[in-house]
Scaffold this motif. Structure first.
Motif, mmCIF file in Angstrom:
data_model
loop_
_atom_site.group_PDB
_atom_site.id
_atom_site.type_symbol
_atom_site.label_atom_id
_atom_site.label_comp_id
_atom_site.label_asym_id
_atom_site.label_seq_id
_atom_site.Cartn_x
_atom_site.Cartn_y
_atom_site.Cartn_z
ATOM 1 N N SER A 5 -31.273 -21.908 -11.777
ATOM 2 C CA SER A 5 -32.143 -21.970 -11.022
ATOM 3 C C SER A 5 -32.512 -23.344 -10.536
ATOM 4 O O SER A 5 -32.674 -23.968 -9.620
ATOM 5 C CB SER A 5 -33.171 -21.092 -11.089
ATOM 6 O OG SER A 5 -32.867 -19.779 -11.049
ATOM 7 N N VAL A 51 -26.809 -23.889 2.499
ATOM 8 C CA VAL A 51 -26.437 -22.410 2.737
ATOM 9 C C VAL A 51 -25.805 -22.147 1.360
ATOM 10 O O VAL A 51 -26.100 -20.934 0.647
ATOM 11 C CB VAL A 51 -25.542 -22.258 3.785
ATOM 12 C CG1 VAL A 51 -24.708 -21.010 3.990
ATOM 13 C CG2 VAL A 51 -26.381 -22.484 5.076
ATOM 14 N N ILE A 52 -24.876 -22.979 0.724
ATOM 15 C CA ILE A 52 -24.288 -22.692 -0.394
ATOM 16 C C ILE A 52 -25.354 -22.668 -1.528
ATOM 17 O O ILE A 52 -25.177 -21.775 -2.410
ATOM 18 C CB ILE A 52 -23.495 -23.659 -0.759
ATOM 19 C CG1 ILE A 52 -22.110 -23.240 0.268
ATOM 20 C CG2 ILE A 52 -22.826 -23.632 -2.179
ATOM 21 C CD1 ILE A 52 -20.992 -24.560 -0.002
ATOM 22 N N SER A 53 -26.293 -23.403 -1.641
ATOM 23 C CA SER A 53 -27.507 -23.426 -2.668
ATOM 24 C C SER A 53 -28.195 -22.056 -2.393
ATOM 25 O O SER A 53 -28.462 -21.510 -3.684
ATOM 26 C CB SER A 53 -28.294 -24.436 -2.397
ATOM 27 O OG SER A 53 -27.657 -25.775 -2.797
ATOM 28 N N GLY A 54 -28.472 -21.705 -1.376
ATOM 29 C CA GLY A 54 -29.270 -20.406 -1.106
ATOM 30 C C GLY A 54 -28.585 -19.192 -1.675
ATOM 31 O O GLY A 54 -28.973 -18.427 -2.349
ATOM 32 N N LEU A 55 -27.147 -19.404 -1.267
ATOM 33 C CA LEU A 55 -26.307 -18.057 -1.514
ATOM 34 C C LEU A 55 -26.161 -17.898 -3.159
ATOM 35 O O LEU A 55 -26.142 -17.117 -3.895
ATOM 36 C CB LEU A 55 -24.893 -18.272 -0.920
ATOM 37 C CG LEU A 55 -25.171 -17.847 0.603
ATOM 38 C CD1 LEU A 55 -23.603 -18.156 1.299
ATOM 39 C CD2 LEU A 55 -25.291 -16.529 0.675
ATOM 40 N N SER A 56 -26.112 -19.379 -3.899
ATOM 41 C CA SER A 56 -25.979 -19.242 -5.324
ATOM 42 C C SER A 56 -27.097 -18.759 -6.043
ATOM 43 O O SER A 56 -27.181 -18.199 -7.039
ATOM 44 C CB SER A 56 -25.749 -20.802 -5.713
ATOM 45 O OG SER A 56 -24.379 -21.438 -5.094
ATOM 46 N N TYR A 57 -28.396 -19.332 -5.435
ATOM 47 C CA TYR A 57 -29.447 -18.715 -6.082
ATOM 48 C C TYR A 57 -29.743 -17.090 -6.072
ATOM 49 O O TYR A 57 -29.964 -16.465 -7.133
ATOM 50 C CB TYR A 57 -30.745 -19.293 -5.498
ATOM 51 C CG TYR A 57 -32.073 -18.956 -5.910
ATOM 52 C CD1 TYR A 57 -32.557 -19.384 -7.202
ATOM 53 C CD2 TYR A 57 -32.760 -17.781 -5.457
ATOM 54 C CE1 TYR A 57 -33.748 -19.070 -7.472
ATOM 55 C CE2 TYR A 57 -34.084 -17.376 -5.902
ATOM 56 C CZ TYR A 57 -34.381 -17.935 -7.177
ATOM 57 O OH TYR A 57 -35.539 -17.621 -7.523
ATOM 58 N N ALA A 58 -29.343 -16.821 -4.771
ATOM 59 C CA ALA A 58 -29.275 -15.103 -4.563
ATOM 60 C C ALA A 58 -28.337 -14.595 -5.533
ATOM 61 O O ALA A 58 -28.505 -13.483 -6.175
ATOM 62 C CB ALA A 58 -28.993 -14.856 -3.201
ATOM 63 N N ILE A 59 -27.087 -15.043 -5.903
ATOM 64 C CA ILE A 59 -26.045 -14.609 -6.716
ATOM 65 C C ILE A 59 -26.562 -14.550 -8.152
ATOM 66 O O ILE A 59 -26.561 -13.643 -8.966
ATOM 67 C CB ILE A 59 -24.758 -15.161 -6.528
ATOM 68 C CG1 ILE A 59 -24.134 -14.688 -5.278
ATOM 69 C CG2 ILE A 59 -23.899 -14.969 -7.737
ATOM 70 C CD1 ILE A 59 -22.989 -15.745 -4.769
#
Length: 70
Positions: A5, A51-59
């Motif tokens: 995170s 966008v990739i950072s947000g998706l990575s955090y969600a995953i």
């Protein structure tokens, strides 16, 4: 999840900084189409990074919330 995170937050923050810097370059590129085009590409890539950072955090959050019985 804590270290992941932190790394994701840093990369998202850096992407935001790049959006701001590229926006400044875009605003100051009067009469220089090459600089304007480079700034637009930088903004595009930085938004993709956000966008990739947000998706990575969600995953990472999703995987961390899964309780696997032993």
């Amino acid at each position: 999840p804590g270290i992941a995170s932190t790394i994701i937050a840093i990369s998202g923050g850096l992407s935001l900084v790049f959006v701001i810097i590229a926006g400044i370059f875009l605003l100051t590129s009067f009469g220089q189409p090459e600089q304007a085009e480079a700034a637009k590409k930088t903004i595009t890539y930085a938004i993709a990074g956000i966008v990739i950072s947000g998706l990575s955090y969600a995953i990472v959050a999703l995987i961390a919330s899964i309780n696997i019985p032993k």
